[in-house]
Design a protein around this motif. Sequence first.
Motif, PDB file in Angstrom:
ATOM      1  N   ILE A   1       0.851  -1.185   0.000  1.00 20.90           N
ATOM      2  CA  ILE A   1       0.000   0.000   0.000  1.00 20.90           C
ATOM      3  C   ILE A   1       0.887   1.235   0.000  1.00 20.90           C
ATOM      4  O   ILE A   1       2.087   1.145   0.273  1.00 20.90           O
ATOM      5  CB  ILE A   1      -0.974   0.030   1.198  1.00 20.90           C
ATOM      6  N   GLU A   2       0.304   2.355  -0.306  1.00 24.65           N
ATOM      7  CA  GLU A   2       1.013   3.617  -0.282  1.00 24.65           C
ATOM      8  C   GLU A   2       0.381   4.464   0.810  1.00 24.65           C
ATOM      9  O   GLU A   2      -0.840   4.646   0.821  1.00 24.65           O
ATOM     10  CB  GLU A   2       0.889   4.286  -1.648  1.00 24.65           C
ATOM     11  N   ASP A   3       1.193   4.961   1.748  1.00 25.04           N
ATOM     12  CA  ASP A   3       0.627   5.734   2.846  1.00 25.04           C
ATOM     13  C   ASP A   3       0.298   7.158   2.385  1.00 25.04           C
ATOM     14  O   ASP A   3       0.495   7.512   1.222  1.00 25.04           O
ATOM     15  CB  ASP A   3       1.528   5.693   4.083  1.00 25.04           C
ATOM     16  N   SER A   4      -0.197   7.965   3.295  1.00 22.31           N
ATOM     17  CA  SER A   4      -0.637   9.319   2.947  1.00 22.31           C
ATOM     18  C   SER A   4       0.513  10.220   2.491  1.00 22.31           C
ATOM     19  O   SER A   4       0.278  11.260   1.870  1.00 22.31           O
ATOM     20  CB  SER A   4      -1.364   9.960   4.134  1.00 22.31           C
TER      21      SER A   4
ATOM     22  N   ARG B   1       4.376   0.837   1.884  1.00 23.09           N
ATOM     23  CA  ARG B   1       4.378   0.142   3.163  1.00 23.09           C
ATOM     24  C   ARG B   1       3.713  -1.219   3.005  1.00 23.09           C
ATOM     25  O   ARG B   1       2.883  -1.428   2.130  1.00 23.09           O
ATOM     26  CB  ARG B   1       3.570   0.922   4.210  1.00 23.09           C
ATOM     27  N   LEU B   2       4.063  -2.118   3.903  1.00 23.39           N
ATOM     28  CA  LEU B   2       3.343  -3.375   4.017  1.00 23.39           C
ATOM     29  C   LEU B   2       2.031  -3.040   4.708  1.00 23.39           C
ATOM     30  O   LEU B   2       2.019  -2.326   5.710  1.00 23.39           O
ATOM     31  CB  LEU B   2       4.146  -4.367   4.865  1.00 23.39           C
ATOM     32  N   GLY B   3       0.931  -3.524   4.164  1.00 20.64           N
ATOM     33  CA  GLY B   3      -0.352  -3.182   4.764  1.00 20.64           C
ATOM     34  C   GLY B   3      -1.433  -4.180   4.444  1.00 20.64           C
ATOM     35  O   GLY B   3      -1.187  -5.230   3.853  1.00 20.64           O
ATOM     36  N   PHE B   4      -2.636  -3.827   4.860  1.00 22.80           N
ATOM     37  CA  PHE B   4      -3.815  -4.620   4.543  1.00 22.80           C
ATOM     38  C   PHE B   4      -5.018  -3.686   4.553  1.00 22.80           C
ATOM     39  O   PHE B   4      -4.984  -2.606   5.135  1.00 22.80           O
ATOM     40  CB  PHE B   4      -4.009  -5.782   5.528  1.00 22.80           C
ATOM     41  N   ILE B   5      -6.059  -4.102   3.875  1.00 21.19           N
ATOM     42  CA  ILE B   5      -7.304  -3.344   3.874  1.00 21.19           C
ATOM     43  C   ILE B   5      -8.178  -3.902   4.990  1.00 21.19           C
ATOM     44  O   ILE B   5      -8.503  -5.082   4.990  1.00 21.19           O
ATOM     45  CB  ILE B   5      -8.035  -3.438   2.520  1.00 21.19           C
ATOM     46  N   HIS B   6      -8.517  -3.038   5.914  1.00 19.84           N
ATOM     47  CA  HIS B   6      -9.411  -3.441   7.006  1.00 19.84           C
ATOM     48  C   HIS B   6     -10.832  -3.283   6.497  1.00 19.84           C
ATOM     49  O   HIS B   6     -11.320  -2.168   6.307  1.00 19.84           O
ATOM     50  CB  HIS B   6      -9.151  -2.585   8.246  1.00 19.84           C
ATOM     51  N   GLU B   7     -11.466  -4.420   6.246  1.00 17.83           N
ATOM     52  CA  GLU B   7     -12.792  -4.411   5.627  1.00 17.83           C
ATOM     53  C   GLU B   7     -13.816  -3.651   6.466  1.00 17.83           C
ATOM     54  O   GLU B   7     -14.677  -2.975   5.935  1.00 17.83           O
ATOM     55  CB  GLU B   7     -13.287  -5.849   5.379  1.00 17.83           C
TER      56      GLU B   7
ATOM     57  N   ALA C   1      15.612   5.862  -3.579  1.00 18.27           N
ATOM     58  CA  ALA C   1      16.213   4.527  -3.692  1.00 18.27           C
ATOM     59  C   ALA C   1      15.638   3.601  -2.627  1.00 18.27           C
ATOM     60  O   ALA C   1      15.302   2.442  -2.910  1.00 18.27           O
ATOM     61  CB  ALA C   1      17.734   4.610  -3.563  1.00 18.27           C
ATOM     62  N   LEU C   2      15.501   4.117  -1.421  1.00 15.87           N
ATOM     63  CA  LEU C   2      14.930   3.328  -0.338  1.00 15.87           C
ATOM     64  C   LEU C   2      13.482   2.958  -0.663  1.00 15.87           C
ATOM     65  O   LEU C   2      13.046   1.835  -0.407  1.00 15.87           O
ATOM     66  CB  LEU C   2      15.004   4.107   0.977  1.00 15.87           C
ATOM     67  N   GLN C   3      12.760   3.878  -1.272  1.00 15.95           N
ATOM     68  CA  GLN C   3      11.376   3.636  -1.674  1.00 15.95           C
ATOM     69  C   GLN C   3      11.311   2.495  -2.707  1.00 15.95           C
ATOM     70  O   GLN C   3      10.463   1.612  -2.615  1.00 15.95           O
ATOM     71  CB  GLN C   3      10.785   4.936  -2.247  1.00 15.95           C
ATOM     72  N   THR C   4      12.206   2.503  -3.665  1.00 12.22           N
ATOM     73  CA  THR C   4      12.241   1.458  -4.692  1.00 12.22           C
ATOM     74  C   THR C   4      12.557   0.102  -4.069  1.00 12.22           C
ATOM     75  O   THR C   4      11.908  -0.903  -4.374  1.00 12.22           O
ATOM     76  CB  THR C   4      13.293   1.801  -5.769  1.00 12.22           C
TER      77      THR C   4
END
Length: 153
Positions: A20-23, A28-34, A111-114
């Motif tokens: 996911i992409e944060d604000s 970031r590693l993430g999940f969708i909270h249904e 670079a860190l983002q990639t």
Amino acid sequence: MSPQEIRAAVADFPHAVELIEDSEGIYRLGFIHEGEGMAIHDIRESSCGRFEGTPEMYGVSQAQFDAFDALAAGIEKSAEKSLNAMALEVQSLFGVDSGDVAGVHFSGGSALQTIRKMLITYLVAEINMNFSPSRPQPGESSQLPAAASSPHP
């Protein structure tokens, strides 16, 4: 947490883990909270960021909560170590004793983002390969069904 504990917690994690992409535009590693329809990348915070996150808030066990947090922290640590290893390898080729140029070159975080994006997509692939419900279980065929023939020549 041990690798066995993380594997057990991830195997039953109730949300699809994804990139996911944060604000701020950071991968970031993430999940969708249904329940809230929100992308969660920091399980230790509420979706609004004002409160402390809890396992109950996201419908996960304490072990799953801790495992997700460990995986997210591991991605950050791995990304930083990867970037440092790449810079060190180049520096050693030239006999450079200082990381000054690398510090300037890699400032800004692209670079860190990639690297972070590559690591997260790899981690998600490992999860999907090892814990996907559609993955053949021992004794089941792992062959894909034959492709349907196309009506077009």
